[in-house]
Design a protein around this motif. Structure first.
Motif, PDB file in Angstrom:
ATOM      1  N   ILE A  10      50.097 -18.804  97.458  1.00  0.00           N
ATOM      2  CA  ILE A  10      48.698 -19.252  97.460  1.00  0.00           C
ATOM      3  C   ILE A  10      47.758 -18.058  97.339  1.00  0.00           C
ATOM      4  O   ILE A  10      46.807 -18.079  96.561  1.00  0.00           O
ATOM      5  N   ALA A  11      48.029 -17.003  98.099  1.00  0.00           N
ATOM      6  CA  ALA A  11      47.192 -15.800  98.050  1.00  0.00           C
ATOM      7  C   ALA A  11      47.202 -15.196  96.649  1.00  0.00           C
ATOM      8  O   ALA A  11      46.153 -14.811  96.119  1.00  0.00           O
ATOM      9  N   ALA A  12      48.374 -15.123  96.017  1.00  0.00           N
ATOM     10  CA  ALA A  12      48.484 -14.555  94.674  1.00  0.00           C
ATOM     11  C   ALA A  12      47.713 -15.406  93.652  1.00  0.00           C
ATOM     12  O   ALA A  12      47.038 -14.871  92.771  1.00  0.00           O
ATOM     13  N   TYR A  13      47.825 -16.721  93.775  1.00  0.00           N
ATOM     14  CA  TYR A  13      47.114 -17.636  92.876  1.00  0.00           C
ATOM     15  C   TYR A  13      45.605 -17.458  93.022  1.00  0.00           C
ATOM     16  O   TYR A  13      44.886 -17.292  92.029  1.00  0.00           O
ATOM     17  N   ALA A  16      44.435 -14.054  91.636  1.00  0.00           N
ATOM     18  CA  ALA A  16      44.405 -14.045  90.168  1.00  0.00           C
ATOM     19  C   ALA A  16      43.167 -14.784  89.653  1.00  0.00           C
ATOM     20  O   ALA A  16      42.504 -14.326  88.712  1.00  0.00           O
ATOM     21  N   LEU A  17      42.850 -15.914  90.274  1.00  0.00           N
ATOM     22  CA  LEU A  17      41.648 -16.646  89.872  1.00  0.00           C
ATOM     23  C   LEU A  17      40.390 -15.824  90.141  1.00  0.00           C
ATOM     24  O   LEU A  17      39.488 -15.753  89.304  1.00  0.00           O
ATOM     25  N   ASP A  18      40.321 -15.198  91.310  1.00  0.00           N
ATOM     26  CA  ASP A  18      39.158 -14.398  91.685  1.00  0.00           C
ATOM     27  C   ASP A  18      38.984 -13.218  90.737  1.00  0.00           C
ATOM     28  O   ASP A  18      37.889 -12.970  90.224  1.00  0.00           O
ATOM     29  N   GLU A  19      40.051 -12.496  90.471  1.00  0.00           N
ATOM     30  CA  GLU A  19      39.959 -11.296  89.640  1.00  0.00           C
ATOM     31  C   GLU A  19      39.739 -11.617  88.169  1.00  0.00           C
ATOM     32  O   GLU A  19      39.163 -10.813  87.442  1.00  0.00           O
ATOM     33  N   GLY A  20      40.175 -12.790  87.722  1.00  0.00           N
ATOM     34  CA  GLY A  20      40.051 -13.133  86.312  1.00  0.00           C
ATOM     35  C   GLY A  20      38.897 -14.053  85.966  1.00  0.00           C
ATOM     36  O   GLY A  20      38.684 -14.394  84.800  1.00  0.00           O
ATOM     37  N   ALA A  21      38.127 -14.449  86.958  1.00  0.00           N
ATOM     38  CA  ALA A  21      37.068 -15.435  86.733  1.00  0.00           C
ATOM     39  C   ALA A  21      35.934 -14.879  85.884  1.00  0.00           C
ATOM     40  O   ALA A  21      35.442 -13.792  86.122  1.00  0.00           O
ATOM     41  N   THR A  22      35.543 -15.657  84.897  1.00  0.00           N
ATOM     42  CA  THR A  22      34.368 -15.322  84.101  1.00  0.00           C
ATOM     43  C   THR A  22      33.223 -16.284  84.404  1.00  0.00           C
ATOM     44  O   THR A  22      32.082 -16.013  84.073  1.00  0.00           O
ATOM     45  N   LEU A  23      33.539 -17.401  85.034  1.00  0.00           N
ATOM     46  CA  LEU A  23      32.546 -18.396  85.417  1.00  0.00           C
ATOM     47  C   LEU A  23      32.776 -18.770  86.875  1.00  0.00           C
ATOM     48  O   LEU A  23      33.896 -19.120  87.263  1.00  0.00           O
ATOM     49  N   ARG A  24      31.733 -18.671  87.678  1.00  0.00           N
ATOM     50  CA  ARG A  24      31.831 -18.994  89.100  1.00  0.00           C
ATOM     51  C   ARG A  24      30.750 -20.012  89.444  1.00  0.00           C
ATOM     52  O   ARG A  24      29.643 -19.943  88.935  1.00  0.00           O
ATOM     53  N   HIS A  25      31.095 -20.931  90.333  1.00  0.00           N
ATOM     54  CA  HIS A  25      30.166 -21.951  90.802  1.00  0.00           C
ATOM     55  C   HIS A  25      29.995 -21.768  92.304  1.00  0.00           C
ATOM     56  O   HIS A  25      30.955 -21.459  93.010  1.00  0.00           O
ATOM     57  N   HIS A  26      28.775 -22.000  92.787  1.00  0.00           N
ATOM     58  CA  HIS A  26      28.472 -21.791  94.205  1.00  0.00           C
ATOM     59  C   HIS A  26      27.815 -23.040  94.782  1.00  0.00           C
ATOM     60  O   HIS A  26      26.939 -23.632  94.157  1.00  0.00           O
ATOM     61  N   PHE A  27      28.255 -23.398  95.984  1.00  0.00           N
ATOM     62  CA  PHE A  27      27.793 -24.618  96.622  1.00  0.00           C
ATOM     63  C   PHE A  27      27.568 -24.385  98.111  1.00  0.00           C
ATOM     64  O   PHE A  27      28.135 -23.479  98.704  1.00  0.00           O
ATOM     65  N   ARG A  28      26.783 -25.294  98.678  1.00  0.00           N
ATOM     66  CA  ARG A  28      26.574 -25.324 100.115  1.00  0.00           C
ATOM     67  C   ARG A  28      26.793 -26.765 100.567  1.00  0.00           C
ATOM     68  O   ARG A  28      26.505 -27.715  99.840  1.00  0.00           O
ATOM     69  N   HIS A  29      27.296 -26.910 101.797  1.00  0.00           N
ATOM     70  CA  HIS A  29      27.545 -28.229 102.373  1.00  0.00           C
ATOM     71  C   HIS A  29      27.251 -28.167 103.862  1.00  0.00           C
ATOM     72  O   HIS A  29      27.684 -27.246 104.546  1.00  0.00           O
ATOM     73  N   TRP A  67      41.507 -15.129  99.350  1.00  0.00           N
ATOM     74  CA  TRP A  67      42.909 -14.728  99.201  1.00  0.00           C
ATOM     75  C   TRP A  67      43.257 -13.587 100.148  1.00  0.00           C
ATOM     76  O   TRP A  67      44.419 -13.408 100.509  1.00  0.00           O
ATOM     77  N   GLU A  68      42.270 -12.837 100.567  1.00  0.00           N
ATOM     78  CA  GLU A  68      42.515 -11.718 101.483  1.00  0.00           C
ATOM     79  C   GLU A  68      42.687 -12.166 102.933  1.00  0.00           C
ATOM     80  O   GLU A  68      43.253 -11.436 103.737  1.00  0.00           O
ATOM     81  N   HIS A  69      42.168 -13.350 103.257  1.00  0.00           N
ATOM     82  CA  HIS A  69      42.239 -13.882 104.627  1.00  0.00           C
ATOM     83  C   HIS A  69      42.266 -15.410 104.500  1.00  0.00           C
ATOM     84  O   HIS A  69      41.214 -16.057 104.504  1.00  0.00           O
ATOM     85  N   LEU A  70      43.456 -15.967 104.352  1.00  0.00           N
ATOM     86  CA  LEU A  70      43.589 -17.399 104.072  1.00  0.00           C
ATOM     87  C   LEU A  70      43.289 -18.282 105.265  1.00  0.00           C
ATOM     88  O   LEU A  70      42.739 -19.377 105.102  1.00  0.00           O
ATOM     89  N   ASP A  71      43.667 -17.847 106.468  1.00  0.00           N
ATOM     90  CA  ASP A  71      43.434 -18.713 107.619  1.00  0.00           C
ATOM     91  C   ASP A  71      43.446 -17.918 108.918  1.00  0.00           C
ATOM     92  O   ASP A  71      43.848 -16.763 108.958  1.00  0.00           O
ATOM     93  N   ASP A  72      42.941 -18.580 109.959  1.00  0.00           N
ATOM     94  CA  ASP A  72      42.965 -18.025 111.303  1.00  0.00           C
ATOM     95  C   ASP A  72      42.848 -19.193 112.279  1.00  0.00           C
ATOM     96  O   ASP A  72      42.951 -20.359 111.867  1.00  0.00           O
TER      97      ASP A  72
END
Length: 103
Positions: A10-13, A16-29, A67-72
């Motif tokens: 999961i961390a690797a996936y 890879a998405l974070d480092e390769g992203a060219t389009l990012r979406h941001h939301f609040r809830h 990916w650097e800190h998946l859970d606690d």
């Protein structure tokens, strides 16, 4: 598959998405307890995958997941794709997400 292997996968996936992203979406809830969730998601295979999320609790505590800190002990990075058309999410500027993420 062992839990450690699954977590590493999961961390690797997500990395890879974070480092390769060219389009990012941001939301609040806003949640039922008065907390605010800030989400950064990227498209992958027709879905929006959350790669970073920050929760600001009603008590003012900030919890960050990526990916650097998946859970606690407080929570974890969601493993569910999001759908802005169906999920109660408000689109926000990237700058607003970054202010919360780097707080």
């Amino acid at each position: 598959m062992a839990d450690e292997e699954r977590i590493a996968e999961i961390a690797a996936y997500c990395r890879a998405l974070d480092e390769g992203a060219t389009l990012r979406h941001h939301f609040r809830h806003a949640d039922e307890e008065g907390g605010l969730w800030y989400i950064e998601a990227v498209p992958d295979r027709g879905e929006l995958i959350v790669i970073k999320q920050a929760e600001l609790t009603s008590a003012g505590q900030l919890h960050r997941y990526s990916w650097e800190h998946l859970d606690d002990e407080h929570g974890s990075l969601t493993d569910q794709a999001i759908d802005p058309e169906e999920d109660p999410l408000e689109a926000i500027p990237a700058e607003e997400f970054q202010r919360m993420w780097t707080r």
